[in-house]
Write a protein that holds these residues in place. Structure first.
Motif, PDB file in Angstrom:
ATOM      1  N   TYR A 100       0.299  -1.411   0.401  1.00 40.41           N
ATOM      2  CA  TYR A 100      -0.537   0.050   0.287  1.00 40.41           C
ATOM      3  C   TYR A 100       0.736   1.662   0.348  1.00 40.41           C
ATOM      4  O   TYR A 100       0.133   2.141  -0.459  1.00 40.41           O
ATOM      5  CB  TYR A 100      -0.568  -0.209   1.213  1.00 40.41           C
ATOM      6  CG  TYR A 100      -2.067  -0.793   1.047  1.00 40.41           C
ATOM      7  CD1 TYR A 100      -2.950  -1.693  -0.373  1.00 40.41           C
ATOM      8  CD2 TYR A 100      -2.257  -1.403   2.083  1.00 40.41           C
ATOM      9  CE1 TYR A 100      -3.884  -2.659  -0.020  1.00 40.41           C
ATOM     10  CE2 TYR A 100      -3.121  -2.363   2.113  1.00 40.41           C
ATOM     11  CZ  TYR A 100      -4.032  -2.904   0.660  1.00 40.41           C
ATOM     12  OH  TYR A 100      -4.742  -3.607   1.409  1.00 40.41           O
ATOM     13  N   GLU A 101       1.709   1.588   0.557  1.00 40.28           N
ATOM     14  CA  GLU A 101       2.899   2.648   0.835  1.00 40.28           C
ATOM     15  C   GLU A 101       3.702   2.704  -0.674  1.00 40.28           C
ATOM     16  O   GLU A 101       3.972   3.894  -0.766  1.00 40.28           O
ATOM     17  CB  GLU A 101       3.649   1.879   2.111  1.00 40.28           C
ATOM     18  CG  GLU A 101       5.079   2.679   1.851  1.00 40.28           C
ATOM     19  CD  GLU A 101       5.928   3.133   3.194  1.00 40.28           C
ATOM     20  OE1 GLU A 101       7.030   4.011   2.998  1.00 40.28           O
ATOM     21  OE2 GLU A 101       6.311   2.192   3.851  1.00 40.28           O
ATOM     22  N   LYS A 102       4.415   1.462  -1.290  1.00 35.88           N
ATOM     23  CA  LYS A 102       4.970   1.546  -2.191  1.00 35.88           C
ATOM     24  C   LYS A 102       3.290   2.404  -3.642  1.00 35.88           C
ATOM     25  O   LYS A 102       3.796   2.973  -4.289  1.00 35.88           O
ATOM     26  CB  LYS A 102       5.239   0.109  -2.943  1.00 35.88           C
ATOM     27  CG  LYS A 102       5.638   0.305  -4.267  1.00 35.88           C
ATOM     28  CD  LYS A 102       6.518   0.368  -4.159  1.00 35.88           C
ATOM     29  CE  LYS A 102       7.326   0.610  -6.160  1.00 35.88           C
ATOM     30  NZ  LYS A 102       7.917   1.427  -6.611  1.00 35.88           N
ATOM     31  N   MET A 103       1.851   1.511  -3.254  1.00 33.85           N
ATOM     32  CA  MET A 103       1.893   2.023  -4.885  1.00 33.85           C
ATOM     33  C   MET A 103       0.843   3.469  -4.080  1.00 33.85           C
ATOM     34  O   MET A 103       0.540   3.746  -4.990  1.00 33.85           O
ATOM     35  CB  MET A 103       0.316   1.666  -4.058  1.00 33.85           C
ATOM     36  CG  MET A 103      -0.538  -0.074  -4.542  1.00 33.85           C
ATOM     37  SD  MET A 103      -1.640  -0.828  -3.852  1.00 33.85           S
ATOM     38  CE  MET A 103      -2.581  -0.139  -4.021  1.00 33.85           C
ATOM     39  N   ALA A 104       0.718   3.862  -2.691  1.00 29.49           N
ATOM     40  CA  ALA A 104       0.896   5.787  -2.487  1.00 29.49           C
ATOM     41  C   ALA A 104       1.605   6.290  -2.997  1.00 29.49           C
ATOM     42  O   ALA A 104       2.140   7.432  -3.782  1.00 29.49           O
ATOM     43  CB  ALA A 104       0.454   5.305  -0.987  1.00 29.49           C
ATOM     44  N   GLN A 105       2.998   5.788  -2.991  1.00 29.68           N
ATOM     45  CA  GLN A 105       3.919   6.342  -3.759  1.00 29.68           C
ATOM     46  C   GLN A 105       3.946   6.981  -5.119  1.00 29.68           C
ATOM     47  O   GLN A 105       4.013   7.984  -5.695  1.00 29.68           O
ATOM     48  CB  GLN A 105       5.697   5.841  -2.657  1.00 29.68           C
ATOM     49  CG  GLN A 105       5.608   6.055  -1.924  1.00 29.68           C
ATOM     50  CD  GLN A 105       6.956   5.141  -1.101  1.00 29.68           C
ATOM     51  OE1 GLN A 105       7.057   4.294  -1.951  1.00 29.68           O
ATOM     52  NE2 GLN A 105       7.452   5.629  -0.207  1.00 29.68           N
ATOM     53  N   ASP A 106       3.753   5.686  -6.149  1.00 27.08           N
ATOM     54  CA  ASP A 106       3.799   5.187  -7.073  1.00 27.08           C
ATOM     55  C   ASP A 106       2.836   6.353  -7.557  1.00 27.08           C
ATOM     56  O   ASP A 106       2.738   7.537  -8.236  1.00 27.08           O
ATOM     57  CB  ASP A 106       3.016   4.493  -7.228  1.00 27.08           C
ATOM     58  CG  ASP A 106       4.166   2.791  -7.901  1.00 27.08           C
ATOM     59  OD1 ASP A 106       5.292   3.677  -7.270  1.00 27.08           O
ATOM     60  OD2 ASP A 106       4.179   1.584  -7.930  1.00 27.08           O
ATOM     61  N   ARG A 107       1.044   6.423  -6.661  1.00 29.11           N
ATOM     62  CA  ARG A 107       0.798   7.313  -7.072  1.00 29.11           C
ATOM     63  C   ARG A 107       0.464   9.380  -7.110  1.00 29.11           C
ATOM     64  O   ARG A 107       0.517   9.867  -7.791  1.00 29.11           O
ATOM     65  CB  ARG A 107      -1.064   7.272  -6.062  1.00 29.11           C
ATOM     66  CG  ARG A 107      -1.291   6.158  -6.472  1.00 29.11           C
ATOM     67  CD  ARG A 107      -3.006   5.659  -6.246  1.00 29.11           C
ATOM     68  NE  ARG A 107      -3.097   5.249  -5.591  1.00 29.11           N
ATOM     69  CZ  ARG A 107      -4.095   3.905  -5.021  1.00 29.11           C
ATOM     70  NH1 ARG A 107      -3.889   4.536  -4.242  1.00 29.11           N
ATOM     71  NH2 ARG A 107      -4.697   2.722  -5.492  1.00 29.11           N
TER      72      ARG A 107
END
Length: 166
Positions: A100-107
């Protein structure tokens, strides 16, 4: 002495025991022997029952100890399994949080890139509009500047085409 009732009572007592004494003795000893045999049988039965009860107690104690050992083994296995499940759940939760952190950073990075592109596009549009206004104002004010700009543009065209091709 023959006239004394105690004498006759004593004589009757002695004669009674002489005549019936053996039969009474046999009956009394037979009854006592039967009673003794019954008591012996009851004692033997009680001893047998006691041995059986002791054996049952030993069996129950062994069974209880065996069950206790099995229960302790089951508890140990359950605790180990619970610890494994907790560790697995912790790792899964950490992995999910990392995803979820990686997805948030990607977003966030995508939004930053999109915002930068929008700002660059808008700045380019503003620069083109400003350049158009400046050029159109200058070209309408002085025709000499217009022809020199046109000549410079035509001369620099081959160089610009080479740069864009590379």
């Amino acid at each position: 002495m023959f006239h004394d009732p105690r004498f006759w009572t004593a004589l009757a007592f002695v004669l009674f025991f002489v005549i019936f004494g053996r039969k009474l003795w046999v009956a009394i000893t037979g009854h006592l022997d039967a009673r003794a045999e019954s008591v012996r049988h009851d004692l033997d039965e009680a001893a047998r029952l006691r041995r059986e009860a002791e054996q049952m107690l030993e069996d129950a104690t062994r069974e209880r100890e065996k069950t206790l050992a099995e229960t302790q083994a089951m508890l140990a296995r359950s605790e180990a399994e619970a610890a494994g499940l907790a560790e697995r759940a912790r790792k899964d939760a950490e992995a999910a949080a990392a995803r979820y952190e990686k997805m948030a950073q990607d977003r966030i990075h995508a939004a930053e890139r999109s915002a930068i592109r929008e700002i660059q596009d808008r700045a380019a549009q503003i620069a083109v509009a400003a350049a158009r206004d400046v050029v159109s104002t200058r070209l309408t004010e002085s025709p000499d500047i217009a022809s020199s700009l046109l000549d410079q543009s035509i001369n620099s065209l081959p160089e610009a085409l080479r740069r864009s091709a590379a």
